[in-house]
Design an enzyme around this catalytic site. Structure first.
Site, short mmCIF file in Angstrom:
data_model
loop_
_atom_site.label_atom_id
_atom_site.label_comp_id
_atom_site.label_asym_id
_atom_site.label_seq_id
_atom_site.Cartn_x
_atom_site.Cartn_y
_atom_site.Cartn_z
N SER A 134 -91.98 -78.21 -112.77
CA SER A 134 -91.07 -79.35 -112.89
C SER A 134 -90.18 -79.07 -114.08
CB SER A 134 -91.90 -80.62 -113.05
OG SER A 134 -91.10 -81.73 -113.32
N TYR A 148 -80.74 -84.40 -111.13
CA TYR A 148 -81.71 -83.29 -111.31
C TYR A 148 -83.05 -83.87 -111.77
CZ TYR A 148 -84.15 -79.43 -113.65
OH TYR A 148 -85.10 -78.53 -114.06
N LYS A 152 -86.98 -83.83 -109.98
CA LYS A 152 -88.23 -83.37 -110.62
C LYS A 152 -89.23 -84.53 -110.77
CE LYS A 152 -87.19 -78.93 -111.41
NZ LYS A 152 -87.94 -77.82 -110.78
N1 LIG Z 1 -84.99 -72.53 -117.92
C1 LIG Z 1 -85.14 -73.78 -118.27
O1 LIG Z 1 -84.68 -74.21 -119.34
C2 LIG Z 1 -85.90 -74.72 -117.40
C3 LIG Z 1 -86.29 -75.95 -117.95
C4 LIG Z 1 -87.01 -76.84 -117.18
C5 LIG Z 1 -87.37 -76.51 -115.89
N2 LIG Z 1 -86.98 -75.30 -115.37
C6 LIG Z 1 -87.38 -75.02 -113.97
O2 LIG Z 1 -87.96 -73.73 -113.92
C7 LIG Z 1 -87.77 -73.18 -112.60
C8 LIG Z 1 -87.24 -71.76 -112.74
O3 LIG Z 1 -85.97 -71.83 -113.37
P1 LIG Z 1 -85.39 -70.64 -114.27
O4 LIG Z 1 -85.13 -71.21 -115.60
O5 LIG Z 1 -86.23 -69.44 -114.17
O6 LIG Z 1 -83.98 -70.45 -113.56
P2 LIG Z 1 -83.25 -69.14 -112.98
O7 LIG Z 1 -83.29 -68.06 -113.98
O8 LIG Z 1 -81.93 -69.66 -112.52
O9 LIG Z 1 -84.13 -68.72 -111.71
C9 LIG Z 1 -84.20 -69.56 -110.60
C10 LIG Z 1 -85.02 -68.91 -109.49
O10 LIG Z 1 -85.12 -69.86 -108.40
C11 LIG Z 1 -84.73 -69.20 -107.20
N3 LIG Z 1 -84.10 -70.14 -106.26
C12 LIG Z 1 -83.15 -71.06 -106.50
N4 LIG Z 1 -82.86 -71.74 -105.38
C13 LIG Z 1 -83.66 -71.24 -104.40
C14 LIG Z 1 -83.87 -71.52 -103.03
N5 LIG Z 1 -83.16 -72.46 -102.38
N6 LIG Z 1 -84.79 -70.81 -102.32
C15 LIG Z 1 -85.49 -69.85 -102.94
N7 LIG Z 1 -85.36 -69.52 -104.24
C16 LIG Z 1 -84.45 -70.22 -104.95
C17 LIG Z 1 -83.77 -68.12 -107.62
O11 LIG Z 1 -83.79 -67.11 -106.64
P3 LIG Z 1 -82.46 -66.43 -106.01
O12 LIG Z 1 -82.46 -65.04 -106.52
O13 LIG Z 1 -82.72 -66.51 -104.54
O14 LIG Z 1 -81.28 -67.22 -106.47
C18 LIG Z 1 -84.38 -67.66 -108.94
O15 LIG Z 1 -85.38 -66.70 -108.73
C19 LIG Z 1 -86.83 -74.13 -111.88
O16 LIG Z 1 -87.58 -74.94 -111.01
C20 LIG Z 1 -86.22 -74.97 -112.99
O17 LIG Z 1 -85.84 -76.26 -112.55
C21 LIG Z 1 -86.26 -74.39 -116.09
#
Ligand SMILES: NC(=O)c1ccc[n+]([C@@H]2O[C@H](COP(=O)([O-])OP(=O)(O)OC[C@H]3O[C@@H](n4cnc5c(N)ncnc54)[C@H](OP(=O)(O)O)[C@@H]3O)[C@@H](O)[C@H]2O)c1
Length: 281
Positions: A134, A148, A152
């Site tokens: 989340s 967003y 979540k």
């Molecule tokens: N980074 C932060 O600050 C943060 C904070 C709070 C929560 N989060 C949560 O952590 C999780 C991972 O985020 P991240 O920070 O690692 O972001 P990221 O670097 O943008 O990576 C996102 C990943 O999700 C995949 N994805 C997105 N949409 C998709 C879909 N429809 N079907 C399949 N795969 C999909 C992408 O794959 P593709 O290669 O296919 O695009 C990518 O591997 C998310 O749920 C995000 O909401 C992140």
């Protein structure tokens, strides 16, 4: 499969938190069946075992095929990690209906698709652990990210019920709540901006958007450290329902708990005034 090797099904291992988690899992010799939309992930299996499958979490046929492939290869699923997701920024009124539905499709319904596909196996095994990634924003909202945040919050609401339903069946559920981590999350490759802009929100949502723009690339959270923390958590004999990641997440979640407590205390007598018993006394 050698005894002790765990099988991880992880969505979104091409980048960010999912990639670091897959890397850490492989480094300890476990098995990763991971997904990305184009079926690629630049990862070295090392001492582990890696299969990358093409899967959009919004495509139930692809989700079912991927989960089935993982199970038919390894005959077990130990961890199911719903990590795939993306951010959407803009004031609630500035976000279009299509954008709002889109982020719910991926962040909530996409995770639900994976859970539905994996549950028959997890229930039959009478063990397993679902990790729903989340956000601190799935516990407390901010201006400029309301939709967003809502996607979540929905994931968290469902996860709480799921944890209660699955506990008697031996399956665990943990909600992972990262603060700001240095991934692609805030880059144009991942982040969506609202299609409209309304001047009246410059001081609220607008300020927050400027803040996100400034912190992109300078977020305090290290995704590799997040992965290590997740591994430590799953190895614990009693994993939590919620795991906050990062001091910023802890601080904001504690602030919300204090605010809720204050509201409940201040309005307690009015809250209690609504039962038949109090009205008639
Ligand atoms: N980074 C932060 O600050 C943060 C904070 C709070 C929560 N989060 C949560 O952590 C999780 C991972 O985020 P991240 O920070 O690692 O972001 P990221 O670097 O943008 O990576 C996102 C990943 O999700 C995949 N994805 C997105 N949409 C998709 C879909 N429809 N079907 C399949 N795969 C999909 C992408 O794959 P593709 O290669 O296919 O695009 C990518 O591997 C998310 O749920 C995000 O909401 C992140």
């Amino acid at each position: 499969m050698p005894q002790g090797k765990k099988v991880w099904f992880i969505t979104g291992i091409s980048r960010g938190l999912g990639k670091e988690l897959a890397r850490a899992v492989l480094a300890r010799g476990d098995v990763v069946v991971g997904t990305s939309r184009n079926g690629r992930a630049d990862l070295d299996a090392g001492d582990g075992e890696l299969l990358v499958l093409p899967m959009d979490v919004n495509n139930m046929k692809q989700v079912e095929a991927a989960v089935e492939r993982a199970y038919s290869l390894h005959w077990r699923l130990d961890y199911v990690v719903n990590n795939a997701g993306y951010g959407l920024l803009g004031a609630v009124e500035e976000v279009s209906q299509a954008q709002a539905r889109g982020v719910f499709e991926t962040n909530f319904f996409g995770s639900l698709n994976v859970i539905r596909a994996a549950l028959p196996t997890l229930r039959a095994q009478r063990r397993g652990h679902i990790l729903n990634v989340s956000s601190v924003g799935g516990f407390t909202s901010i201006a400029g990210a309301g939709i967003y945040n809502a996607s979540k919050f929905a994931l968290e609401g469902m996860s709480e019920a799921l944890a209660l339903e699955l506990a008697p069946l031996g399956v665990r559920v943990t909600i992972v709540e990262p603060g700001a981590f240095r991934t692609d999350f805030l880059t144009p490759d991942s982040l969506q901006m609202s299609s409209n802009s309304i001047d009246d929100y410059v001081e609220t949502s607008g300020r927050m958007l400027a803040h996100f723009d400034q912190i992109n690339g300078k977020q305090p959270g290290d995704p590799a450290a997040a992965a290590a923390a997740i591994l430590e958590m799953v190895d614990s004999p009693s994993p939590p329902l919620r795991l906050a990641l990062g001091g910023d997440a802890l601080e904001r979640m504690r602030r919300k708990l204090r605010q809720v407590e204050q509201d409940l205390d201040r309005w307690e007598s009015l809250s209690l005034s609504t039962s038949y018993e109090t009205v008639n006394s």
